[in-house]
Design an enzyme around this catalytic site. Structure first.
Site, PDB file in Angstrom:
ATOM      1  N   GLU A 161      66.553  23.216  37.151  1.00 50.74           N
ATOM      2  CA  GLU A 161      67.997  23.488  37.226  1.00 50.74           C
ATOM      3  C   GLU A 161      68.344  24.902  37.686  1.00 50.74           C
ATOM      4  O   GLU A 161      69.159  25.580  37.077  1.00 50.74           O
ATOM      5  CB  GLU A 161      68.653  23.203  35.856  1.00 50.74           C
ATOM      6  CG  GLU A 161      68.440  21.764  35.395  1.00 50.74           C
ATOM      7  CD  GLU A 161      69.121  21.450  34.064  1.00 50.74           C
ATOM      8  OE1 GLU A 161      69.599  22.378  33.392  1.00 50.74           O
ATOM      9  OE2 GLU A 161      69.159  20.255  33.703  1.00 50.74           O
ATOM     10  N   ASN A 202      62.800  20.619  39.716  1.00 51.60           N
ATOM     11  CA  ASN A 202      63.544  19.524  39.072  1.00 51.60           C
ATOM     12  C   ASN A 202      65.014  19.918  38.881  1.00 51.60           C
ATOM     13  O   ASN A 202      65.305  21.055  38.477  1.00 51.60           O
ATOM     14  CB  ASN A 202      62.898  19.280  37.693  1.00 51.60           C
ATOM     15  CG  ASN A 202      63.333  17.998  37.034  1.00 51.60           C
ATOM     16  OD1 ASN A 202      63.265  16.922  37.644  1.00 51.60           O
ATOM     17  ND2 ASN A 202      63.763  18.071  35.781  1.00 51.60           N
ATOM     18  N   HIS A 238      70.748  11.649  35.944  1.00 53.51           N
ATOM     19  CA  HIS A 238      71.702  11.408  34.848  1.00 53.51           C
ATOM     20  C   HIS A 238      73.002  10.892  35.463  1.00 53.51           C
ATOM     21  O   HIS A 238      73.825  11.671  35.918  1.00 53.51           O
ATOM     22  CB  HIS A 238      71.963  12.697  34.064  1.00 53.51           C
ATOM     23  CG  HIS A 238      70.749  13.223  33.363  1.00 53.51           C
ATOM     24  ND1 HIS A 238      70.156  12.541  32.308  1.00 53.51           N
ATOM     25  CD2 HIS A 238      70.007  14.337  33.552  1.00 53.51           C
ATOM     26  CE1 HIS A 238      69.108  13.231  31.885  1.00 53.51           C
ATOM     27  NE2 HIS A 238      68.987  14.316  32.622  1.00 53.51           N
ATOM     28  N   GLU A 267      64.571  11.836  34.938  1.00 50.54           N
ATOM     29  CA  GLU A 267      65.303  11.787  33.661  1.00 50.54           C
ATOM     30  C   GLU A 267      66.411  10.729  33.711  1.00 50.54           C
ATOM     31  O   GLU A 267      67.530  10.964  33.251  1.00 50.54           O
ATOM     32  CB  GLU A 267      65.932  13.159  33.346  1.00 50.54           C
ATOM     33  CG  GLU A 267      64.931  14.294  33.340  1.00 50.54           C
ATOM     34  CD  GLU A 267      65.538  15.647  32.947  1.00 50.54           C
ATOM     35  OE1 GLU A 267      66.672  15.685  32.422  1.00 50.54           O
ATOM     36  OE2 GLU A 267      64.856  16.670  33.161  1.00 50.54           O
ATOM     37  N   ASP A 269      69.135   8.129  33.206  1.00 48.11           N
ATOM     38  CA  ASP A 269      69.943   7.416  32.216  1.00 48.11           C
ATOM     39  C   ASP A 269      71.310   7.186  32.838  1.00 48.11           C
ATOM     40  O   ASP A 269      71.677   7.850  33.806  1.00 48.11           O
ATOM     41  CB  ASP A 269      70.006   8.108  30.837  1.00 48.11           C
ATOM     42  CG  ASP A 269      70.505   9.529  30.856  1.00 48.11           C
ATOM     43  OD1 ASP A 269      71.065   9.972  31.880  1.00 48.11           O
ATOM     44  OD2 ASP A 269      70.354  10.214  29.822  1.00 48.11           O
TER      45      ASP A 269
HETATM   46  C1  XIL Z   1      67.809  17.680  26.584  1.00 43.01           C
HETATM   47  C2  XIL Z   1      67.199  16.927  25.413  1.00 43.01           C
HETATM   48  O1  XIL Z   1      67.254  15.556  25.699  1.00 43.01           O
HETATM   49  C3  XIL Z   1      67.935  17.238  24.136  1.00 43.01           C
HETATM   50  O2  XIL Z   1      67.257  16.664  23.028  1.00 43.01           O
HETATM   51  C4  XIL Z   1      68.039  18.752  23.953  1.00 43.01           C
HETATM   52  O3  XIL Z   1      68.841  19.014  22.812  1.00 43.01           O
HETATM   53  C5  XIL Z   1      68.643  19.402  25.161  1.00 43.01           C
HETATM   54  O4  XIL Z   1      67.883  19.066  26.307  1.00 43.01           O
HETATM   55  N1  XIL Z   1      68.113  18.151  31.669  1.00 43.01           N
HETATM   56  C6  XIL Z   1      66.833  18.474  31.276  1.00 43.01           C
HETATM   57  C7  XIL Z   1      66.371  18.135  29.922  1.00 43.01           C
HETATM   58  O5  XIL Z   1      66.049  18.948  32.114  1.00 43.01           O
HETATM   59  O6  XIL Z   1      65.421  19.049  29.428  1.00 43.01           O
HETATM   60  C8  XIL Z   1      67.523  17.989  28.949  1.00 43.01           C
HETATM   61  O7  XIL Z   1      66.997  17.502  27.716  1.00 43.01           O
HETATM   62  C9  XIL Z   1      68.584  17.080  29.499  1.00 43.01           C
HETATM   63  C10 XIL Z   1      69.127  17.615  30.803  1.00 43.01           C
END
Ligand code: XIL
Length: 356
Positions: A161, A202, A238, A267, A269
């Protein structure tokens, strides 16, 4: 006689039998097989983020991680605040437990993450640093963590990020004190410490073509030309049913492939403004499917990982007010329509790639 038996066999296979792949081998039945069984013939791996306390305490959770997925990503326990809570004092115990679980179940590990602006310990964020000091702090952290897991991590999210949605670099401690060169440095340090891990950049909102993914593309092209050891781009994935699904995921991943990079959905969802109704549920299936099919259509896209597979342990409700139900399974570990959609997509995919 033989031919007609063969034809009959083929016909019945087409009508009612198992799906056949281009290589002719029977693919597992998408109504009964697990995700990892279905992914095996595609060459693409299917993974999940793992909540290590759920893994330790919830037998149903544990059984599903083992049965359904062939890669795991620690949701939190490889992050800086956990692994180096005090300067120079490292704690890899929770991550080691997950790595051992993965090994016992024939799973690869995606390491997440070495350099990020979030989930940093107070000792890093609560004082001022000179450039030389902070560079040494970052170097030690990246090298110590990557070296600890040397040979055990399939792919590392080295930098997470680093960009804003408009394509400018995110204003972080790293950028402010070290300048943009911190990104190349991190990849070089990680590669020195663990030369075989596939090193990823990422980020979120880079699934399709947009100003942010354009900026990531430009940076990675530049790094590749400079010989910096970056080998992959991770699109977090996401999504939210109230926003459009990017229509150009394949085009986007292919331009990264043309740079010689692997890609991955890291990641996935698809969150829903609550309450869920059947249309939202169908939109969620479409979101998962678009990302999975995008990955399956690009040979260098090597894995599809969901960020939590069950709503029982999922980060969305805590972060996006009024939204939830983002995972493939509900809070009682019952698969949702999106799970069946993922299974169908995997079953349809041809053998198309050697496994990375
Ligand atoms: C999130 C986790 O899922 C949570 O449990 C934590 O509190 C915060 O981080 N992008 C990412 C992940 O790269 O590391 C994040 O994970 C979600 C967004």
């Amino acid at each position: 006689m033989v031919l007609s038996a063969l034809l009959t066999g083929l016909l019945s296979a087409t009508l009612v039998g198992p799906l056949t792949t281009s290589a002719g081998a029977a693919a597992p039945d998408p109504t009964t097989a697990t995700l990892r069984q279905l992914a095996a013939h595609t060459g693409m791996r299917v993974g999940t983020a793992v909540d290590t306390s759920a893994l330790a305490n919830d037998p149903q959770y544990r059984a599903l991680v083992a049965a359904q997925f062939d890669t795991v990503t620690p949701e939190n326990v490889m992050k800086w605040e956990v692994t180096e809570p005090q300067q120079g004092q490292y704690d890899f115990s929770q991550a080691d437990t997950l790595v051992a679980f993965a090994r016992a179940h024939g799973q690869k590990v995606r390491g997440h993450t070495l350099v990020w602006h979030s989930q940093l310990p107070a000792w890093v964020t609560s004082r001022d640093w000179t450039k030389a000091e902070l560079r040494q702090v970052l170097k030690s952290h990246v090298q110590t963590e990557a070296a600890h897991f040397r040979g055990k991590i399939w792919a590392w999210d080295v930098v997470n990020e680093a960009f804003n949605d408009d394509g400018t670099l995110r204003d972080t401690l790293w950028l402010r004190v070290l300048g943009p060169g911190y990104i190349a440095d991190a990849f070089r340090w990680a590669h020195q410490a663990d030369p075989k891990a596939i090193l990823f950049y990422n980020d979120y909102n880079i699934e399709g073509v947009n100003p942010k993914s354009d900026a990531v593309y430009s940076l990675l092209r530049q790094l590749r030309h400079q010989g910096v050891p970056v080998q992959g781009v991770g699109a977090q994935g996401h999504l939210d049913t109230q926003f459009p699904i990017p229509g150009d995921i394949v085009q986007n991943l292919r331009r990264f492939a043309a740079l010689g990079l692997y890609s991955a959905i890291t990641e996935a969802d698809v969150r829903i403004p609550l309450p869920v109704d059947p249309t939202e549920s169908a939109a969620q299936s479409a979101g998962y499917s678009a990302m999975l099919q995008g990955c399956l259509l690009v040979k260098r896209c090597i894995s599809f990982t969901v960020w939590g597979f069950s709503d029982k342990y999922q980060w969305v409700p805590g972060v996006f007010p009024g939204e939830g139900s983002a995972a493939l399974y509900d809070e009682n570990f019952q698969p949702k329509p999106a799970y069946d959609q993922v299974r169908r997509d995997l079953a349809l995919a041809p053998r198309g790639r050697a496994r990375a």
